[in-house]
Write a protein that holds these residues in place. Structure first.
Motif, mmCIF file in Angstrom:
data_model
loop_
_atom_site.group_PDB
_atom_site.id
_atom_site.type_symbol
_atom_site.label_atom_id
_atom_site.label_comp_id
_atom_site.label_asym_id
_atom_site.label_seq_id
_atom_site.Cartn_x
_atom_site.Cartn_y
_atom_site.Cartn_z
ATOM 1 N N GLN A 140 5.584 4.754 59.173
ATOM 2 C CA GLN A 140 4.307 5.396 59.407
ATOM 3 C C GLN A 140 3.154 4.376 59.731
ATOM 4 O OE1 GLN A 140 5.149 9.476 56.598
ATOM 5 N NE2 GLN A 140 3.619 7.870 56.208
ATOM 6 N N GLN A 141 3.447 3.184 59.181
ATOM 7 C CA GLN A 141 2.578 1.989 59.213
ATOM 8 C C GLN A 141 1.175 2.562 58.518
ATOM 9 O OE1 GLN A 141 2.646 -1.085 60.701
ATOM 10 N NE2 GLN A 141 4.377 -0.647 60.091
ATOM 11 N N ARG A 142 1.419 3.534 57.477
ATOM 12 C CA ARG A 142 0.136 3.730 56.693
ATOM 13 C C ARG A 142 1.010 4.543 55.365
ATOM 14 N NH1 ARG A 142 -3.410 9.069 57.325
ATOM 15 N NH2 ARG A 142 -1.568 10.844 57.622
ATOM 16 N N GLY A 143 0.273 4.274 54.106
ATOM 17 C CA GLY A 143 0.469 4.858 52.872
ATOM 18 C C GLY A 143 -0.082 4.474 51.749
ATOM 19 N N GLY A 144 0.150 4.928 50.554
ATOM 20 C CA GLY A 144 -0.177 4.350 49.330
ATOM 21 C C GLY A 144 0.603 4.802 48.146
ATOM 22 N N ILE A 145 0.847 3.625 47.402
ATOM 23 C CA ILE A 145 1.618 3.826 46.098
ATOM 24 C C ILE A 145 0.951 3.567 44.821
ATOM 25 C CG2 ILE A 145 3.705 3.357 44.876
ATOM 26 C CD1 ILE A 145 4.948 2.403 47.540
ATOM 27 N N ILE A 146 0.606 4.411 43.987
ATOM 28 C CA ILE A 146 0.144 4.148 42.598
ATOM 29 C C ILE A 146 1.023 4.243 41.481
ATOM 30 C CG2 ILE A 146 -1.503 4.787 41.054
ATOM 31 C CD1 ILE A 146 -3.221 6.338 43.124
ATOM 32 N N PHE A 147 1.112 2.775 40.835
ATOM 33 C CA PHE A 147 1.814 2.752 39.509
ATOM 34 C C PHE A 147 0.955 2.958 38.452
ATOM 35 C CE2 PHE A 147 3.921 0.565 43.120
ATOM 36 C CZ PHE A 147 5.389 0.830 42.791
ATOM 37 N N LEU A 148 1.554 3.528 37.462
ATOM 38 C CA LEU A 148 1.068 3.633 35.990
ATOM 39 C C LEU A 148 1.558 2.677 35.021
ATOM 40 C CD1 LEU A 148 -1.301 5.505 35.063
ATOM 41 C CD2 LEU A 148 -0.458 6.219 37.246
ATOM 42 N N SER A 149 0.586 1.368 35.250
ATOM 43 C CA SER A 149 1.211 0.540 33.947
ATOM 44 C C SER A 149 0.383 0.810 32.709
ATOM 45 C CB SER A 149 0.699 -1.191 34.984
ATOM 46 O OG SER A 149 0.713 -1.897 33.817
ATOM 47 N N SER A 150 0.096 -0.056 31.974
ATOM 48 C CA SER A 150 -0.689 0.019 30.860
ATOM 49 C C SER A 150 -1.055 -1.136 30.162
ATOM 50 C CB SER A 150 0.515 0.597 29.783
ATOM 51 O OG SER A 150 -0.186 0.644 28.520
ATOM 52 N N LEU A 151 -2.071 -1.277 29.349
ATOM 53 C CA LEU A 151 -2.499 -2.287 28.681
ATOM 54 C C LEU A 151 -1.604 -3.133 27.993
ATOM 55 C CD1 LEU A 151 -6.127 -1.647 27.429
ATOM 56 C CD2 LEU A 151 -5.687 -2.664 29.327
ATOM 57 N N VAL A 152 -0.521 -2.518 27.463
ATOM 58 C CA VAL A 152 0.587 -3.299 26.773
ATOM 59 C C VAL A 152 1.662 -3.933 27.672
ATOM 60 C CG1 VAL A 152 0.385 -1.414 24.942
ATOM 61 C CG2 VAL A 152 2.288 -1.302 26.910
ATOM 62 N N ALA A 153 1.402 -3.714 29.097
ATOM 63 C CA ALA A 153 2.251 -4.549 29.817
ATOM 64 C C ALA A 153 1.930 -6.108 30.097
ATOM 65 C CB ALA A 153 1.969 -3.911 31.354
ATOM 66 N N PHE A 154 0.854 -6.587 29.214
ATOM 67 C CA PHE A 154 0.715 -8.118 29.416
ATOM 68 C C PHE A 154 1.032 -8.879 28.182
ATOM 69 C CE2 PHE A 154 -2.455 -5.364 31.774
ATOM 70 C CZ PHE A 154 -2.232 -5.655 32.943
ATOM 71 N N GLN A 155 1.706 -8.492 27.357
ATOM 72 C CA GLN A 155 2.169 -9.164 26.306
ATOM 73 C C GLN A 155 3.394 -8.457 25.565
ATOM 74 O OE1 GLN A 155 -1.529 -8.594 26.041
ATOM 75 N NE2 GLN A 155 -0.454 -6.561 25.472
ATOM 76 N N GLY A 156 4.104 -8.984 24.850
ATOM 77 C CA GLY A 156 5.004 -8.147 23.853
ATOM 78 C C GLY A 156 4.076 -7.411 22.957
ATOM 79 N N VAL A 157 4.954 -6.314 22.657
ATOM 80 C CA VAL A 157 4.085 -5.225 21.485
ATOM 81 C C VAL A 157 5.011 -4.987 20.625
ATOM 82 C CG1 VAL A 157 2.745 -3.240 21.291
ATOM 83 C CG2 VAL A 157 2.383 -4.795 23.448
ATOM 84 N N PRO A 158 4.895 -5.556 19.337
ATOM 85 C CA PRO A 158 5.873 -5.184 18.291
ATOM 86 C C PRO A 158 5.601 -3.646 18.084
ATOM 87 C CG PRO A 158 4.838 -7.195 17.744
ATOM 88 C CD PRO A 158 4.294 -6.836 18.987
ATOM 89 N N TYR A 159 6.604 -3.147 17.650
ATOM 90 C CA TYR A 159 6.695 -1.615 17.229
ATOM 91 C C TYR A 159 6.640 -0.791 18.617
ATOM 92 C CZ TYR A 159 5.729 -3.990 12.839
ATOM 93 O OH TYR A 159 5.614 -4.567 11.664
ATOM 94 N N ALA A 160 6.536 -1.199 19.692
ATOM 95 C CA ALA A 160 6.802 -0.408 20.847
ATOM 96 C C ALA A 160 7.222 -1.635 21.936
ATOM 97 C CB ALA A 160 5.275 -0.023 21.583
ATOM 98 N N ALA A 161 8.540 -2.277 21.450
ATOM 99 C CA ALA A 161 8.911 -3.312 22.247
ATOM 100 C C ALA A 161 9.396 -2.817 23.702
ATOM 101 C CB ALA A 161 9.752 -3.977 21.352
ATOM 102 N N ASN A 162 10.380 -1.721 23.649
ATOM 103 C CA ASN A 162 10.951 -1.429 24.830
ATOM 104 C C ASN A 162 9.887 -0.830 26.033
ATOM 105 O OD1 ASN A 162 13.310 -1.117 26.437
ATOM 106 N ND2 ASN A 162 13.658 0.943 25.909
#
Length: 272
Positions: A140-162
């Motif tokens: 189509q040569q146009r479009g948008g995609i939004i991904f829901l990331s999180s503040l926990v995406a930027f480092q390892g997080v113990p007790y929510a590792a996976n």
């Protein structure tokens, strides 16, 4: 908080006529679907709970738009295929990859089935849907995609590792696609909110205090699409992000360990 008329027109002109929103029956997904309906988008909405999704569909139709409800579990390949098939023949211009959930507690005590299922929903289904719609948007040569990331995406997080690792995948994937897809007129946005009042906490078995409401983050996410490739919606999210930004990665992990331990203390006390 609602989109301005100018933003509604910009989004509809650039990405209309149809938008796909996964995980749309509650929380951020419902807020984004509601804002898009007010902007005049027809919607394909997805969730696992049929009764709740059909109720949401009726509410959205009050905006004089078309709504297709797709009851599907995105941890199942058949569910992902059902989503794709539901869009055949429609002029889809916007994909919002919102569906996802978390787990919490000590990884060594976790259910392996639950952790693998998390990856199927948070990563594999997002990969499959993004690939399908990216190809469609390229044509189509146009479009948008939004991904829901999180503040926990930027480092390892113990007790929510996976869960944190799954969001690191989403953040990295979105940032790369933003560059790859830009020449084809496709805008990609990674939205990384902090704690938000949704059913996420209940399903992840976490007690989340001082969380933002979905209406505090939805508008800023949609308003950023096409203008930026990353957004940290909400004042609390910004404070947490900028407060951690200058710290060494190892220290961020330690701080997030204390934060997550507070969210999951009712679980940890039994394990210790």
């Amino acid at each position: 908080m609602n989109l301005s008329n100018q933003e509604k027109k910009r989004l509809k002109d650039k990405y209309g006529d149809w938008a796909v929103v996964t995980g749309a029956s509650s929380g951020i997904g419902l807020e984004l679907a509601t804002q898009l309906a007010a902007a005049g988008f027809n919607l394909i909405i997805n969730a696992r709970n049929e009764e709740r999704l059909l109720k949401v569909a009726q509410q959205l139709k009050s905006q004089n738009i078309e709504v297709k409800s797709v009851i599907a579990d995105l941890s199942d390949k058949a569910g992902v295929e059902k989503m794709i098939q539901s869009t055949q023949g429609l002029q889809v211009g916007l994909l919002i990859n919102n569906a996802g959930y978390g787990t919490s507690g000590l990884f060594v005590d976790a259910s392996m089935d639950a952790e693998i299922n998390l990856l199927r929903v948070n990563c594999e289904s997002v990969l499959a849907l993004s690939h399908f719609f990216a190809k469609k948007f390229k044509q189509q040569q146009r479009g948008g995609i939004i991904f829901l990331s999180s503040l926990v995406a930027f480092q390892g997080v113990p007790y929510a590792a996976n869960y944190a690792a799954s969001k690191a995948y989403i953040q990295s994937f979105a940032e790369a696609l933003a560059v790859e897809l830009k020449p084809f007129g496709i805008d990609v946005l990674a939205a990384a909110p902090g704690p938000v009042e949704t059913e996420f906490g209940q399903r992840a078995n976490m007690q989340m205090d001082n969380a933002m409401s979905p209406d505090q983050v939805g508008v800023s996410i949609l308003a950023a699409l096409g203008k930026r490739t990353n957004v940290v919606p909400g004042l609390l999210s910004k404070v947490l992000t900028y407060g951690l930004r200058t710290l060494p990665r190892s220290m961020k992990v330690k701080i997030l360990e204390k934060v997550m331990a507070g969210f999951t203390k009712h679980q940890r006390s039994g394990a210790e």
